[in-house]
Design an enzyme around this catalytic site. Structure first.
Site, PDB file in Angstrom:
ATOM      1  N   SER A  49      17.580  56.058 -23.723  1.00  5.80           N
ATOM      2  CA  SER A  49      18.670  56.394 -22.812  1.00  5.80           C
ATOM      3  C   SER A  49      18.279  56.265 -21.346  1.00  5.80           C
ATOM      4  O   SER A  49      19.109  56.486 -20.465  1.00  5.80           O
ATOM      5  CB  SER A  49      19.168  57.822 -23.084  1.00  5.80           C
ATOM      6  N   THR A 168      20.616  60.188 -19.664  1.00 11.71           N
ATOM      7  CA  THR A 168      20.029  60.257 -18.329  1.00 11.71           C
ATOM      8  C   THR A 168      18.881  61.264 -18.289  1.00 11.71           C
ATOM      9  O   THR A 168      18.753  62.104 -19.158  1.00 11.71           O
ATOM     10  CB  THR A 168      21.097  60.689 -17.303  1.00 11.71           C
ATOM     11  N   THR A 186      19.031  56.368 -15.318  1.00 13.45           N
ATOM     12  CA  THR A 186      19.606  56.178 -16.641  1.00 13.45           C
ATOM     13  C   THR A 186      19.812  54.707 -16.977  1.00 13.45           C
ATOM     14  O   THR A 186      19.895  53.862 -16.078  1.00 13.45           O
ATOM     15  CB  THR A 186      20.978  56.890 -16.728  1.00 13.45           C
ATOM     16  N   ARG A 196      29.791  48.663 -16.142  1.00 19.10           N
ATOM     17  CA  ARG A 196      30.154  50.076 -16.092  1.00 19.10           C
ATOM     18  C   ARG A 196      29.085  50.870 -15.374  1.00 19.10           C
ATOM     19  O   ARG A 196      27.888  50.666 -15.558  1.00 19.10           O
ATOM     20  CB  ARG A 196      30.338  50.616 -17.511  1.00 19.10           C
ATOM     21  N   THR A 219      24.199  65.509 -16.804  1.00 20.64           N
ATOM     22  CA  THR A 219      23.887  64.625 -17.914  1.00 20.64           C
ATOM     23  C   THR A 219      25.084  64.584 -18.845  1.00 20.64           C
ATOM     24  O   THR A 219      25.938  65.469 -18.813  1.00 20.64           O
ATOM     25  CB  THR A 219      22.633  65.107 -18.666  1.00 20.64           C
ATOM     26  N   GLY A 220      25.159  63.535 -19.659  1.00 22.17           N
ATOM     27  CA  GLY A 220      26.274  63.424 -20.581  1.00 22.17           C
ATOM     28  C   GLY A 220      27.218  62.297 -20.217  1.00 22.17           C
ATOM     29  O   GLY A 220      26.811  61.291 -19.651  1.00 22.17           O
TER      30      GLY A 220
END
Length: 308
Positions: A49, A168, A186, A196, A219-220
């Site tokens: 990631s 991330t 990330t 993106r 994060t997420g």
């Protein structure tokens, strides 16, 4: 005051914190600490990631985003950068050597090469294999938490909302001089549309530092953080008197309030560090963890609180 101290998102933050601590424990600057720290995650081939070995976009291209910010409010970021292993270091040079805050795509790559960085193939055989497997049923539509579908759904430790559901590393540090800095880097949402960009390189969304108050990172699923300018919100709430954890919780609740149904299936977590060294976190789903490193303990992992 609890200083120096460094905190970062997820379990793999322990190794990153250890490198950052090498700088902080020698009376070094928070800015140097966060750059050195997150570079550990960027170079970790097992971490799919962040950085080298990260899962690619839908076209099989690894694109990286990163941002960095110091105690004076200086900041730099790179967006959709390809073929450079350490985007955080490029972001720092954008901050220090240009009049800009952000460079993107081919322009960011051109700048990196001019600064002496070398092109590298960031797509490992493991990530390529996972991408090719995804292609078999791909609808060319980015799906939140798609990383989890690489694994057996029968394995609860791999289901959405847990420590594997992220994209991330965010790091915040307070040095012995009482100055704050932060970094976020990330490879973004797996199998995203080419081009993106999430929240990580957006100052105020994925990262924000105010040396009078504190710092925050996230994060997420970055889209939800961008829509709410999450990290800036967390810092401003701390300015109003919220503790770091309370500020993170309020930022999470604003996301949930706007999109109650959709947030049941995605993860966003915030992490914050105050000027006096107090820290806290809060997430939408269970499973968000963060790592803490200070003079008392260098490998502490804490389970963040969550709404669901």
């Amino acid at each position: 005051m609890n200083k120096p101290i460094v905190i970062s998102t997820w379990d793999f933050g322990v190794a990153a914190n250890a490198e950052a601590w090498r700088t902080l424990s020698e009376n070094g600057k928070a800015l140097d600490a966060v750059e050195n720290g997150v570079k550990v995650a960027e170079a970790d081939v097992k971490n799919q990631s962040v950085g080298y070995g990260g899962l690619p976009d839908r076209d099989g291209i690894v694109t990286l985003d990163a941002s960095i910010m110091d105690h004076l409010g200086n900041c730099g970021a790179v967006l959709a950068l390809e073929q450079i292993k350490h985007p955080i270091s490029v972001a720092r040079l954008v901050m220090e050597k240009t009049p800009h805050v952000m460079l993107a795509g081919d322009g960011a790559l051109q700048f990196a090469l001019e600064q002496g960085f070398k092109k590298e193939d960031l797509l490992t055989e493991k990530s390529k294999k996972d991408w090719l497997e995804w292609l078999k049923t791909a609808k060319y539509n980015p799906v939140s938490n798609i990383e989890n579908k690489l694994y057996d759904k029968a394995a609860p430790e791999r289901l959405p909302g847990n420590q594997f559901n992220h994209d991330t590393i965010g790091m915040l540090a307070l040095d012995a001089q009482g100055n704050l800095a932060g970094a976020c880097t990330t490879s973004g949402m797996a199998y995203k549309l080419h081009g993106r960009v999430g929240d990580s390189p957006i100052i105020g969304a994925g990262l924000y530092i105010d040396n009078e108050v504190g710092g925050a990172t996230s994060t997420g699923v970055g889209e939800e953080v961008v829509r709410n300018v999450g990290s800036f919100l967390v810092v401003e709430l701390m300015r109003q008197g919220y503790s770091p954890e309370e500020a993170c919780k309020e930022a999470v609740m604003r996301i949930i309030k706007k999109k109650t149904k959709s947030t049941k299936d995605l993860q966003v977590g915030f992490l914050a560090l105050s000027k006096n060294g107090e820290y806290g976190a809060y997430a939408i789903q269970q499973g968000f963890t963060f790592a803490v490193c200070d003079s008392q303990k260098q490998d502490l992992i804490i389970k963040g609180k969550s709404h669901y």
